[in-house]
Design a protein around this motif. Structure first.
Motif: not given
Length: 944
Positions: A207-211, A528-530, A168-182
């Motif tokens: 979008i970037v993580g879409a199939s 791709f993020i599943f 979890a990132d509750v200060f996600c900002g631009s989403g860098q941390i959630p994206f990489e974890a996912a």
């Protein structure tokens, strides 16, 4: 053997014991230098301060991987997973070389690691198949059976937490941390108070993580939407000239009436339109109308272009000459009627109304177009040709069409949410457009042509979340805050947030549709993020779901006030967000934002981190990132950690910024990461007992890292840690000891941490942190000095000598000097720095730069044995007789006889540290080394 659920439940995490910060710093720097080529910036470059994906990957893996008795093997496996091993590096370098040059890859693999990284592709750019060689070794060491990162992450997540790990990132900002974890395969929970931050984060994973299939569907819809937008814009007939040319950009300027002459004067600070192809604008006086026409023309010489640099706005004045002889000057502040009322700057500008979308005839600042850049496909069908033209009658007619259209549609479009009707709330950044232009609503930052284009785009795209994400990116390209830059063959426009402010302009550019609509076609490599990824908009302390790992980069002392500037975007989206995202609060909620460095910040952070501690399992782990800018930061963080029921288990320091990202050049910033766990025990101690405990912890930590560093070097690899890294490790060990205790000297540390701070008064926590930091620093005694004699040196002497060692190790980032100056309590370290110092190439002054300065007076180094010795080295280098040098040294150095042995050690030390350093343009450090060696020998052999 398959890993069992919770098999690693109580195993320490790798990040708590080792973290190859030098390599991670090199990788982070590489990623930051990629600029627009970074994976997620395509969604919106307006959000700055992004933490590198490679750093986030290192944090996630570091939290999941176990540490074993074989630290070298642990390190090997970690580097395999990070793409830092030799085989992967070879593939990364080969990927940048043409086939004919790939035989040279071996030449790069013998270079220092940071040089290899500069030449290589980023590991995230490689296909997963290029990591196939790692899995056998990884599985053998970990007991896994993975062939991909998601498989590995799930298996080691089960071993540690009994499930696929939830990050979890509750200060996600631009989403860098959630994206990489996912992307690694974790389930993700991301939240932020700011809906624009949530929009970027949602876009990253969806979008970037879409199939590939999903991306194909998005592409089809993109084309349909772009055609609809194009048709509606073209229906008004305001972007083409009827002869095959289409507008790429329109240049506008403000215009004011000169009080002395009554002439209307265009406000253009620089008349150069394009430097490379020598196009300028020229004022043509129109005496009968008391105004200027503006002719766009090509010139022949560089001198003519250079002359066009001087416009009608010069040093805050309007300057013009209707007859070419008499020059009239008027201060813009006088025209505006600037005055002070109490602490406020005010003026007599009319405040615009909600119904306004252009200046009224009696407003001070009028507005006019003065140039159009046209584009047309070349006859060959490949590429475009471009022209800059003056404004003609037909251009003015097209401009009037747009004005009439917006005039008749504004109220309807505002009601429907196609264009903003939101008031600009006063604030640090948002006061500027109000004060400087009288703009009171967000749509006032857009001219009629911009409202038309963006209103049509908004109408068609915002109901679809994948395209709503791109609207802020397009708005960042299109407002009255977009400056025209005249370099390059085509010229171009800067973005609104080329810096993080709302700077009003005297002249600006407006893009034609083709220069904006391409954002609807923006494509990036599919990642791709599943795994499950949930994005919500709420205050951090309102978290209601449990997560195993928290990785946060909270807004400590944040100079970028996102809670204000993102209202620029929120105003366009708030009435018609996509249904899937409509449950978010489409408001900046400034009052709830955790920001700054004051009491409100600490209280907000405590509430957030206390909730996160409550919402993680007993073996959960937390990585708190922050940028080191304030001297009080360690105390602040200790307060927050103590009050949240957490404790420090490790700290690391990674360089994450580049010179180009730092506008002032002298404030290079890195990222400090504190690794935290729940504090399970209620332990008590006394301050008198903390000293030896902290010293033992620091010693154990530093010796452990130094030992690992030596083992790595013994295998022929580069070292892992510099002194700056060991310093951070020492801080961490100190904080680990301190934050393990609930009560110190009978005082409840949670209560102490939560107590309000009084300005200028140190709290118990401040004093403890100072004590702990000093203990950590004092342990880092350079080779050649005894601990007792090292501690007798003045702080400024220890700082200078320590930084000479850092320079010898090749570490020259200015933030290292800042960090050590704070640790050694050197107030004015800048007095010791070379004038040539830059953010990433700083250095101390040599004796030949000091010369005779600071021998006496208020400077911290004045009167110290080190200062006397540096002057002696200077004299030796100037070939002063050695007997005279020693005589002067005895005069300049108080208590010479008792100090003689330490002077020899300092001279020997500097001789070693200055040997072999790269010379500067003016000074040679090897000459310094030679002079220091001569001096040391002279003192050693001196007969008194």
């Amino acid at each position: 053997m398959t890993l069992q659920p919770f098999e690693w439940k109580d195993h320490p995490a790798l990040i708590e014991y080792l973290f190859p910060v030098q390599k991670i710093s090199a990788e982070s720097f590489k990623e930051q230098m990629a600029g627009a080529g970074k994976t997620l910036t395509a969604l919106g470059s307006y959000w700055k301060g992004r933490k590198p994906l490679i750093l986030n990957k290192a944090c996630v893996l570091g939290c999941l991987l176990p540490v074993t008795q074989n630290r070298l093997k642990d390190l090997e496996i970690f580097e395999l997973l990070m793409g830092m091993d030799g085989e992967t590096m070879q593939k990364r370098i080969e990927a940048t070389l043409p086939a004919s040059k790939q035989y040279t890859v071996g030449e790069y693999l013998v270079l220092p690691y940071n040089e290899q990284v500069r030449k290589a592709k980023r590991s995230e750019e490689l296909s997963n198949s290029l990591f196939s060689h790692i899995w056998k070794r990884v599985n053998e060491h970990l007991g896994t059976s993975a062939t991909s990162f998601p498989e590995l992450v799930e298996q080691i997540g089960v071993a540690r937490f009994g499930r696929r790990p939830k990050v979890a990132d509750v200060f996600c900002g631009s989403g860098q941390i959630p994206f990489e974890a996912a992307r690694l395969g974790c389930d993700v929970y991301a939240s932020d108070l700011n809906p624009i931050a949530c929009l970027l984060t949602w876009g990253g994973v969806n979008i970037v993580g879409a199939s590939q299939e999903k991306r194909a569907d998005i592409a089809k819809t993109q084309k349909k939407l772009a055609m609809k937008v194009q048709r509606e814009i073209d229906a008004l007939g305001v972007e083409t000239d009827g002869t095959g040319w289409r507008a790429k950009a329109f240049l506008y300027c403000l215009e004011v009436k000169c009080p002395e002459t009554g002439w209307m004067v265009p406000l253009i600070p620089n008349f150069i339109i394009n430097k490379q192809i020598k196009v300028i604008a020229k004022l043509i006086p129109m005496p009968a109308e008391k105004r200027y026409d503006i002719e766009v023309m090509s010139v022949d010489t560089d001198a003519q272009v250079e002359n066009a640099k001087v416009g009608t706005v010069q040093g805050g004045e309007v300057v013009h000459s209707p007859d070419g002889i008499t020059i009239y000057r008027t201060k813009i502040s006088s025209l505006r009627g600037d005055y002070r009322e109490g602490d406020e700057n005010k003026n007599r500008l009319r405040m615009w109304k909600k119904s306004d979308f252009r200046p009224r005839p009696d407003d001070l600042f009028q507005e006019r177009p003065y140039c159009v850049q046209w584009m047309k496909k070349k006859a060959t069908g490949k590429g475009y040709e471009y022209q800059f033209r003056s404004i003609k009658a037909e251009d003015r007619a097209r401009e009037q069409k747009v004005i009439d259209f917006i005039g008749s549609h504004l109220a309807e479009w505002q009601e429907k949410g196609f264009v903003p009707d939101m008031v600009i709330e006063k604030g640090y950044n948002t006061d500027q457009p109000i004060r400087e232009r009288g703009w009171t609503h967000w749509h006032h930052l857009f001219n009629p042509r911009q409202l038309h284009i963006m209103g049509v785009i908004n109408k068609f795209v915002t109901h679809i979340p994948e395209f709503a994400v791109m609207l802020p990116a397009m708005l960042n390209l299109q407002s009255k805050l977009c400056a025209w830059h005249n370099d390059g063959r085509k010229g171009g426009l800067q973005n609104v947030f080329s810096n993080q402010a709302l700077n009003t302009l005297y002249n600006y550019g407006s893009r034609g549709l083709l220069d904006i609509i391409h954002y609807l076609y923006k494509d990036t490599k599919s990642h791709f993020i599943f795994s499950d990824a949930i994005v919500n908009s709420h205050p951090a302390q309102d978290l209601e779901v449990e997560n195993d790992i928290y990785i946060n980069d909270p807004p400590y002392g944040d100079a970028v006030k996102y809670e204000e500037i993102t209202e620029f975007f929120i105003a366009w989206l708030r009435k018609n967000p996509p249904a899937e995202l409509a449950h978010w609060t489409w408001d900046s909620r400034r009052s709830l934002a955790i920001k700054g460095e004051d009491e409100g910040f600490r209280q907000g952070m405590v509430a957030a981190y206390r909730k996160m501690a409550h919402k993680m399992p007993d073996n959960g782990i937390h990585v708190l990132m922050f940028t080191h800018k304030s001297g009080s930061i360690w105390s602040d963080m200790a307060n927050i950690i103590w009050a949240s029921g957490l404790q420090v288990t490790a700290a690391w320091y990674v360089v994450t910024e580049t010179d180009s990202a730092l506008r002032q050049g002298a404030n290079v910033t890195g990222t400090i990461m504190l690794v935290l766990r729940k504090r399970h025990k209620q332990l008590e101690t006394f301050r008198d007992d903390l000293g030896w405990e902290i010293e033992e912890a620091v010693k154990e930590q530093v010796e452990s890292l130094v030992g690992l560093d030596k083992s790595v070097k013994a295998q022929g690899s580069e070292g892992l840690y510099s002194d700056a890294d060991l310093q951070m490790a020492g801080y961490a060990a100190s904080l680990k000891v301190l934050t393990a205790y609930s009560t110190i000297d009978g005082k409840n540390m949670t209560n102490e941490a939560e107590a309000p701070h009084q300005k200028g008064k140190k709290t118990v926590v401040d004093e403890l942190i100072d004590f702990a930091v000093q203990t950590a620093v004092q342990f880092l005694v350079p080779v050649g000095f005894e601990k007792a004699e090292w501690q007798k040196l003045a702080p400024v002497e220890r700082f200078y000598l320590k930084m000479a060692e850092m320079e010898h190790q090749g570490s020259k980032t200015l933030d290292n000097y800042q960090n050590f100056a704070k640790a050694f309590k050197v107030r004015h370290f800048d007095q010791l720095m070379s004038d040539a110092s830059k953010a990433n190439s700083a250095r101390l002054k040599l004796s030949t730069e000091f010369k005779s300065s600071m021998m006496s007076g208020d400077a911290e180094i004045s009167g110290t044995p080190l200062r006397a010795m540096l002057y002696a080295i200077y004299e030796v280098s100037k070939e002063v007789e050695v007997e005279d040098v020693l005589l002067h040294l005895m005069e300049n150095c108080p208590n010479y006889m008792p100090t003689k042995s330490i002077l020899v050690k300092m001279a020997d030390y500097l001789a070693e540290k200055r040997e072999g350093l790269k010379p500067t343009s003016k000074f040679r450090s090897d000459s310094e080394a030679s002079a220091a060696r001569v001096l040391a020998e002279a003192i050693r052999n001196q007969r008194l």
